[in-house]
Design an enzyme around this catalytic site. Structure first.
Site, PDB file in Angstrom:
ATOM      1  N   GLY A  18     -59.040 108.698  42.372  1.00 12.50           N
ATOM      2  CA  GLY A  18     -59.939 108.996  41.263  1.00 12.50           C
ATOM      3  C   GLY A  18     -59.654 108.293  39.958  1.00 12.50           C
ATOM      4  O   GLY A  18     -59.934 108.832  38.891  1.00 12.50           O
ATOM      5  N   ASN A  20     -61.265 105.674  38.935  1.00  9.66           N
ATOM      6  CA  ASN A  20     -62.598 105.416  38.357  1.00  9.66           C
ATOM      7  C   ASN A  20     -63.174 106.681  37.743  1.00  9.66           C
ATOM      8  O   ASN A  20     -63.806 106.631  36.682  1.00  9.66           O
ATOM      9  CB  ASN A  20     -63.544 104.845  39.415  1.00  9.66           C
ATOM     10  CG  ASN A  20     -63.352 103.359  39.590  1.00  9.66           C
ATOM     11  OD1 ASN A  20     -63.701 102.581  38.706  1.00  9.66           O
ATOM     12  ND2 ASN A  20     -62.771 102.957  40.717  1.00  9.66           N
ATOM     13  N   ARG A  70     -72.949 114.154  60.899  1.00 12.18           N
ATOM     14  CA  ARG A  70     -73.174 113.592  59.562  1.00 12.18           C
ATOM     15  C   ARG A  70     -74.324 114.261  58.827  1.00 12.18           C
ATOM     16  O   ARG A  70     -74.265 114.524  57.630  1.00 12.18           O
ATOM     17  CB  ARG A  70     -73.507 112.099  59.675  1.00 12.18           C
ATOM     18  CG  ARG A  70     -72.316 111.229  59.726  1.00 12.18           C
ATOM     19  CD  ARG A  70     -72.702 109.769  59.632  1.00 12.18           C
ATOM     20  NE  ARG A  70     -71.664 108.961  60.239  1.00 12.18           N
ATOM     21  CZ  ARG A  70     -70.497 108.685  59.656  1.00 12.18           C
ATOM     22  NH1 ARG A  70     -70.232 109.121  58.444  1.00 12.18           N
ATOM     23  NH2 ARG A  70     -69.595 107.976  60.290  1.00 12.18           N
ATOM     24  N   ILE A  97     -69.809 107.343  55.111  1.00 13.45           N
ATOM     25  CA  ILE A  97     -71.091 106.674  55.334  1.00 13.45           C
ATOM     26  C   ILE A  97     -72.165 107.747  55.217  1.00 13.45           C
ATOM     27  O   ILE A  97     -72.042 108.835  55.788  1.00 13.45           O
ATOM     28  CB  ILE A  97     -71.108 105.998  56.712  1.00 13.45           C
ATOM     29  CG1 ILE A  97     -70.103 104.841  56.709  1.00 13.45           C
ATOM     30  CG2 ILE A  97     -72.506 105.513  57.074  1.00 13.45           C
ATOM     31  CD1 ILE A  97     -69.908 104.180  58.043  1.00 13.45           C
ATOM     32  N   ASN A 112     -72.956 103.300  43.246  1.00 10.63           N
ATOM     33  CA  ASN A 112     -71.658 103.153  43.897  1.00 10.63           C
ATOM     34  C   ASN A 112     -70.903 102.009  43.239  1.00 10.63           C
ATOM     35  O   ASN A 112     -71.510 101.068  42.725  1.00 10.63           O
ATOM     36  CB  ASN A 112     -71.857 102.841  45.385  1.00 10.63           C
ATOM     37  CG  ASN A 112     -70.541 102.729  46.134  1.00 10.63           C
ATOM     38  OD1 ASN A 112     -69.606 103.500  45.889  1.00 10.63           O
ATOM     39  ND2 ASN A 112     -70.442 101.783  47.053  1.00 10.63           N
ATOM     40  N   HIS A 114     -68.128  99.098  44.208  1.00  9.50           N
ATOM     41  CA  HIS A 114     -67.543  98.447  45.382  1.00  9.50           C
ATOM     42  C   HIS A 114     -66.626  97.309  44.920  1.00  9.50           C
ATOM     43  O   HIS A 114     -67.028  96.509  44.075  1.00  9.50           O
ATOM     44  CB  HIS A 114     -68.647  97.899  46.290  1.00  9.50           C
ATOM     45  CG  HIS A 114     -68.101  97.277  47.537  1.00  9.50           C
ATOM     46  ND1 HIS A 114     -67.633  98.045  48.591  1.00  9.50           N
ATOM     47  CD2 HIS A 114     -67.907  95.983  47.889  1.00  9.50           C
ATOM     48  CE1 HIS A 114     -67.181  97.231  49.539  1.00  9.50           C
ATOM     49  NE2 HIS A 114     -67.334  95.988  49.136  1.00  9.50           N
ATOM     50  N   SER A 141     -68.457  95.340  41.923  1.00 12.45           N
ATOM     51  CA  SER A 141     -69.902  95.435  41.703  1.00 12.45           C
ATOM     52  C   SER A 141     -70.327  96.895  41.609  1.00 12.45           C
ATOM     53  O   SER A 141     -69.780  97.756  42.303  1.00 12.45           O
ATOM     54  CB  SER A 141     -70.672  94.827  42.892  1.00 12.45           C
ATOM     55  OG  SER A 141     -70.250  93.511  43.171  1.00 12.45           O
ATOM     56  N   GLU A 148     -78.533 100.568  53.432  1.00 15.00           N
ATOM     57  CA  GLU A 148     -77.593  99.562  53.914  1.00 15.00           C
ATOM     58  C   GLU A 148     -76.241  99.748  53.232  1.00 15.00           C
ATOM     59  O   GLU A 148     -76.161  99.734  51.996  1.00 15.00           O
ATOM     60  CB  GLU A 148     -78.158  98.170  53.577  1.00 15.00           C
ATOM     61  CG  GLU A 148     -77.606  97.075  54.462  1.00 15.00           C
ATOM     62  CD  GLU A 148     -77.912  95.704  53.880  1.00 15.00           C
ATOM     63  OE1 GLU A 148     -77.073  94.815  54.051  1.00 15.00           O
ATOM     64  OE2 GLU A 148     -78.959  95.543  53.228  1.00 15.00           O
ATOM     65  N   ASP A 150     -73.142  99.374  51.290  1.00 19.51           N
ATOM     66  CA  ASP A 150     -72.751  98.389  50.262  1.00 19.51           C
ATOM     67  C   ASP A 150     -73.804  97.289  50.093  1.00 19.51           C
ATOM     68  O   ASP A 150     -73.485  96.181  49.655  1.00 19.51           O
ATOM     69  CB  ASP A 150     -71.393  97.742  50.600  1.00 19.51           C
ATOM     70  CG  ASP A 150     -70.281  98.767  50.706  1.00 19.51           C
ATOM     71  OD1 ASP A 150     -70.326  99.760  49.961  1.00 19.51           O
ATOM     72  OD2 ASP A 150     -69.377  98.571  51.537  1.00 19.51           O
ATOM     73  N   GLN A 178     -60.702  96.121  35.968  1.00 19.83           N
ATOM     74  CA  GLN A 178     -62.078  95.795  35.568  1.00 19.83           C
ATOM     75  C   GLN A 178     -63.061  96.882  35.997  1.00 19.83           C
ATOM     76  O   GLN A 178     -64.038  97.144  35.292  1.00 19.83           O
ATOM     77  CB  GLN A 178     -62.504  94.444  36.167  1.00 19.83           C
ATOM     78  CG  GLN A 178     -61.706  93.280  35.648  1.00 19.83           C
ATOM     79  CD  GLN A 178     -61.705  93.237  34.122  1.00 19.83           C
ATOM     80  OE1 GLN A 178     -62.757  93.274  33.494  1.00 19.83           O
ATOM     81  NE2 GLN A 178     -60.523  93.199  33.527  1.00 19.83           N
TER      82      GLN A 178
HETATM   83  C1  GRF Z   1     -62.032 101.572  44.129  1.00 19.12           C
HETATM   84  O1  GRF Z   1     -61.511 100.302  44.383  1.00 19.12           O
HETATM   85  C2  GRF Z   1     -63.504 101.569  44.397  1.00 19.12           C
HETATM   86  O2  GRF Z   1     -64.130 100.373  44.092  1.00 19.12           O
HETATM   87  C3  GRF Z   1     -63.542 101.800  45.878  1.00 19.12           C
HETATM   88  O3  GRF Z   1     -62.529 102.722  46.123  1.00 19.12           O
HETATM   89  C4  GRF Z   1     -61.531 102.607  45.124  1.00 19.12           C
HETATM   90  C5  GRF Z   1     -61.395 103.958  44.507  1.00 19.12           C
HETATM   91  O4  GRF Z   1     -60.356 104.031  43.611  1.00 19.12           O
HETATM   92  N1  GRF Z   1     -64.861 102.193  46.285  1.00 19.12           N
HETATM   93  P1  GRF Z   1     -60.179 105.323  42.722  1.00 19.12           P
HETATM   94  O5  GRF Z   1     -60.173 106.534  43.644  1.00 19.12           O
HETATM   95  O6  GRF Z   1     -61.319 105.382  41.746  1.00 19.12           O
HETATM   96  O7  GRF Z   1     -58.865 105.140  42.052  1.00 19.12           O
END
Ligand code: GRF
Length: 219
Positions: A18, A20, A70, A97, A112, A114, A141, A148, A150, A178
């Site tokens: 987490g 991000n 799912r 997914i 999302n 990625h 990104s 689809e 990603d 970044q």
């Molecule tokens: C990040 O690299 C994100 O782009 C990918 O999973 C990772 C998650 O990292 N989808 P965090 O849990 O936010 O540290």
């Protein structure tokens, strides 16, 4: 920020550490006009849940292993998300997914992040694959989520150089730094009403994007 401005209600989905999510929490505590109403994980031990709790954000666990398939998991997850009435759902390291039904339910209001310069390196192990491919540049990104994996329309990217002595780990760390700038920026644009998914394309300021936007490098 001006407290009269309504904040965009957001739910964040995570599966792991987490960082991000933390970047979004920090940005919201500064000037990003969002209210993170809940953080939901499919993994009970995800450290991101602890980050949310520390920030006083409600947390929920919806464990995919408790559901037969799912579709049932996704419906239970959506039911939980929708209790918080978000206008935007953010996938931040959410490692599942998603079914077409779920994607359709949140069409145009789910983003999302990625860790690659999409459309390059969809799926997993992006940093190792970028190194194997001899890329000189790599990055991350933000895209609208579509059926689809990603593959949805890309909104904005951040680029980093690949260095000769990089390992997947050193490259991942450079990209992640970044990512923490990139997600708050995209979310800010969405909150300001500047971003939209229309006719399967990402629109910015009322025009379809021919190319993804590029995050300016930090000076
Ligand atoms: C990040 O690299 C994100 O782009 C990918 O999973 C990772 C998650 O990292 N989808 P965090 O849990 O936010 O540290």
């Amino acid at each position: 920020m001006n407290e009269v401005t309504p904040r965009l209600p957001v739910v964040v989905l995570i599966s792991g550490g987490g960082t991000n999510l933390q970047a979004l929490i920090d940005a919201a505590q500064r000037d990003l006009p969002i209210e993170i109403r809940a953080v939901i994980s499919n993994v009970a031990e995800a450290y991101g849940l602890e980050r949310a709790r520390r920030a006083g954000i409600p947390t929920e666990v919806v464990d995919h292993r408790d559901y037969a398939d799912r579709e049932r998991f996704d419906r239970a997850l959506a039911e939980r998300i929708d209790r918080y009435r978000p206008r935007l759902v953010l996938l931040a390291g959410f490692m599942r997914i998603l079914t077409p039904w779920f994607v359709e339910h949140y069409r145009g209001r789910m983003l999302n992040i990625h860790p690659s310069l999409l459309p390059k390196f969809q799926g997993l192990h992006t940093h190792a694959r970028a190194l194997e491919a001899g890329e000189r540049e790599h990055g991350a990104s933000i895209h609208f989520v579509t059926e689809e994996l990603d593959g949805g329309p890309v909104i904005v990217q951040a680029r980093v150089p690949v260095k000769p002595d990089d390992t997947p780990e050193t490259l991942a760390a450079r990209v992640l730094e970044q990512e923490h700038r990139l997600y708050p920026q995209a979310v800010q644009w969405f909150a300001e009403g500047r971003l939209e998914l229309r006719d399967g394309r990402a629109w910015f300021d009322g025009r379809p994007l021919e190319q993804p936007l590029q995050l300016e490098s930090a000076s």
